[in-house]
Design a protein around this motif. Structure first.
Motif, short mmCIF file in Angstrom:
data_model
loop_
_atom_site.label_atom_id
_atom_site.label_comp_id
_atom_site.label_asym_id
_atom_site.label_seq_id
_atom_site.Cartn_x
_atom_site.Cartn_y
_atom_site.Cartn_z
N ASP A 17 3.52 -30.94 -29.63
CA ASP A 17 4.03 -32.00 -28.75
C ASP A 17 5.22 -32.70 -29.38
O ASP A 17 6.28 -32.85 -28.78
N VAL A 18 5.09 -33.10 -30.64
CA VAL A 18 6.17 -33.84 -31.33
C VAL A 18 7.39 -32.94 -31.52
O VAL A 18 8.52 -33.36 -31.29
N ILE A 19 7.16 -31.70 -31.90
CA ILE A 19 8.29 -30.75 -32.08
C ILE A 19 9.05 -30.60 -30.76
O ILE A 19 10.29 -30.59 -30.74
N SER A 20 8.30 -30.54 -29.65
CA SER A 20 8.95 -30.39 -28.33
C SER A 20 9.72 -31.64 -27.95
O SER A 20 10.90 -31.59 -27.63
N ALA A 42 -0.58 -25.52 -24.24
CA ALA A 42 0.86 -25.24 -24.08
C ALA A 42 1.34 -25.62 -22.68
O ALA A 42 2.39 -26.26 -22.52
N LEU A 43 0.56 -25.28 -21.68
CA LEU A 43 0.95 -25.58 -20.29
C LEU A 43 0.98 -27.08 -20.06
O LEU A 43 1.91 -27.63 -19.47
N GLN A 47 4.36 -29.39 -19.16
CA GLN A 47 4.45 -30.23 -17.96
C GLN A 47 4.91 -31.65 -18.28
O GLN A 47 5.02 -32.50 -17.40
N CYS A 48 5.21 -31.90 -19.58
CA CYS A 48 5.82 -33.18 -19.96
C CYS A 48 7.35 -33.08 -19.90
O CYS A 48 8.04 -34.11 -19.94
N ALA A 49 7.87 -31.86 -19.86
CA ALA A 49 9.32 -31.64 -20.04
C ALA A 49 10.16 -32.44 -19.04
O ALA A 49 11.15 -33.07 -19.41
N THR A 50 9.76 -32.45 -17.78
CA THR A 50 10.61 -33.11 -16.77
C THR A 50 10.60 -34.63 -16.94
O THR A 50 11.54 -35.31 -16.57
N ASN A 51 9.54 -35.16 -17.51
CA ASN A 51 9.50 -36.63 -17.67
C ASN A 51 10.11 -37.09 -18.99
O ASN A 51 10.44 -38.25 -19.14
#
Ligand SMILES: NC(=O)c1ccc[n+]([C@@H]2O[C@H](COP(=O)([O-])OP(=O)(O)OC[C@H]3O[C@@H](n4cnc5c(N)ncnc54)[C@H](O)[C@@H]3O)[C@@H](O)[C@H]2O)c1
Ligand SMILES: O=C(O)C[C@H](O)C(=O)O
Length: 311
Positions: A17-20, A42-43, A47-51
């Protein structure tokens, strides 16, 4: 840059999560043995990417090491955490076999990778990964000191009532409740020794709280902590992948530094694209030297328990 994290549990998934979120790597692969578990983690992270605006590709696999191929860094968080009242050292019987197999498996697909060992007892697991794989010592790094140092800085910030990011402090030695060494003598608040602001009594309390920082959280949470550990691993991975040359206390194989040989133990290191690029053999006072020697003896004693596994 590609990072594989083996063990998609509390620490591994938090690290992903932190790396992403921080854009430290372009790709993260989570691997676990629990069917569908890494895929789910992972999924959920993706699903946090857009926010949050990250573009890291995060995927999960169930025990399929082919998907980890070509990893620049592999993080090993697979294994069991301790329960309240346990020591980290009590995990060796179960975690040693896991870490050995995982290290061997990842190297089959990423022979040039840098391995960051997190599973406990971490110093001994790091030594195991080094001895079991024969990977050059600069490419096997144990994460513990980064976490312990962040806890040390946090407890100092609470005692000073000042921001933790204005405080510089380091913990060396073993990653154990009785073996780590918070270097109170060298801690500073914006370059000013903390001894200018805190009494010896308060400093000793801060050091004592730091040493049991993990056990304190295990007692509160019922399992090992994961937010600060995950963030500490990401901090270390960032220095590797982006060649930042940060000085970080890491568990690494020593050959004469601090008067010790043939163990992995927490010492100040310069971390860059080649992994451990330099070990800083800093001057310790007599008390610190004695504590370090005692810590090294304890770590060495744990390594002896590996003999039956390494044959
Ligand atoms: N070095 C440190 O500072 C530090 C900090 C926190 C936790 N830890 C250690 O990290 C480890 C993980 O802690 P956690 O809280 O994430 O535990 P967890 O139980 O949440 O996650 C561990 C994961 O490993 C998986 N796993 C077990 N065997 C595996 C194998 N052979 N291959 C792949 N995956 C496997 C499990 O299925 C589980 O999902 C523990 O040993 C803990 O003590 C170390
Ligand atoms: O303390 C634990 O059990 C996990 C880890 O080593 C930590 O310091 O949080």
């Amino acid at each position: 840059m590609k990072v594989t994290i083996v063990g998609a549990g509390n620490v591994g998934a938090t690290c992903a999560d932190v790396i992403s979120y921080r854009g430290i790597a372009s790709e993260v692969v989570l691997l676990d043995i629990k069917e569908g578990f890494a895929e789910g983690k992972a999924l959920d992270i993706m699903q946090c990417a857009t926010n949050t605006g990250f573009n890291t590709k995060v995927s999960g696999v169930t025990n399929d090491y082919s998907k980890t191929a070509g990893s620049d860094v592999v993080v090993i968080t697979s294994g069991i955490p301790r329960k309240p009242g346990m020591t980290r050292e009590e995990l060796i019987g179960i975690n040693a076999g896991i870490v050995k197999t995982v290290a061997e498996n990842v190297l089959k697909h990423s022979p040039n990778t840098i391995i960051v060992v997190v599973s406990n007892p971490m110093d001994t697991m790091t030594y195991l990964a080094l001895k079991a794989t024969g990977v050059p010592k600069n490419r096997i790094i144990g994460m513990g000191g980064a976490l312990d140092s962040s806890r040390f800085r946090t407890y100092l910030s609470l005692a000073l009532d000042k921001p933790a990011n204005d405080i510089s402090a380091m913990v060396i030695g073993g990653h154990g409740d009785t073996t780590m060494i918070p270097l109170t003598r060298l801690a500073s608040y914006n370059g000013i020794p903390v001894t200018e602001f805190l009494s010896e009594e308060v400093l000793q309390k801060v050091a004592a709280d730091t040493m049991v920082g993990g056990a304190t959280l295990t007692g509160l949470l019922g399992t090992s902590a994961w937010y600060a550990p995950g963030a500490s691993v990401a901090y270390l991975v960032d220095s590797i992948l982006n060649d930042q040359k940060k000085m970080i206390a890491c568990s690494v194989f020593v050959e004469g530094e601090y008067g010790q040989n043939d163990i992995c133990i927490g010492v100040p290191c310069i971390i860059g694209k080649n992994g451990v690029e330099e070990i800083l053999d800093i001057k310790l006072n007599d008390q610190e030297k004695a504590l370090f020697a005692k810590s090294a003896d304890a770590v060495r004693g744990m390594n002896d328990a590996l003999k039956s596994i390494l044959v």
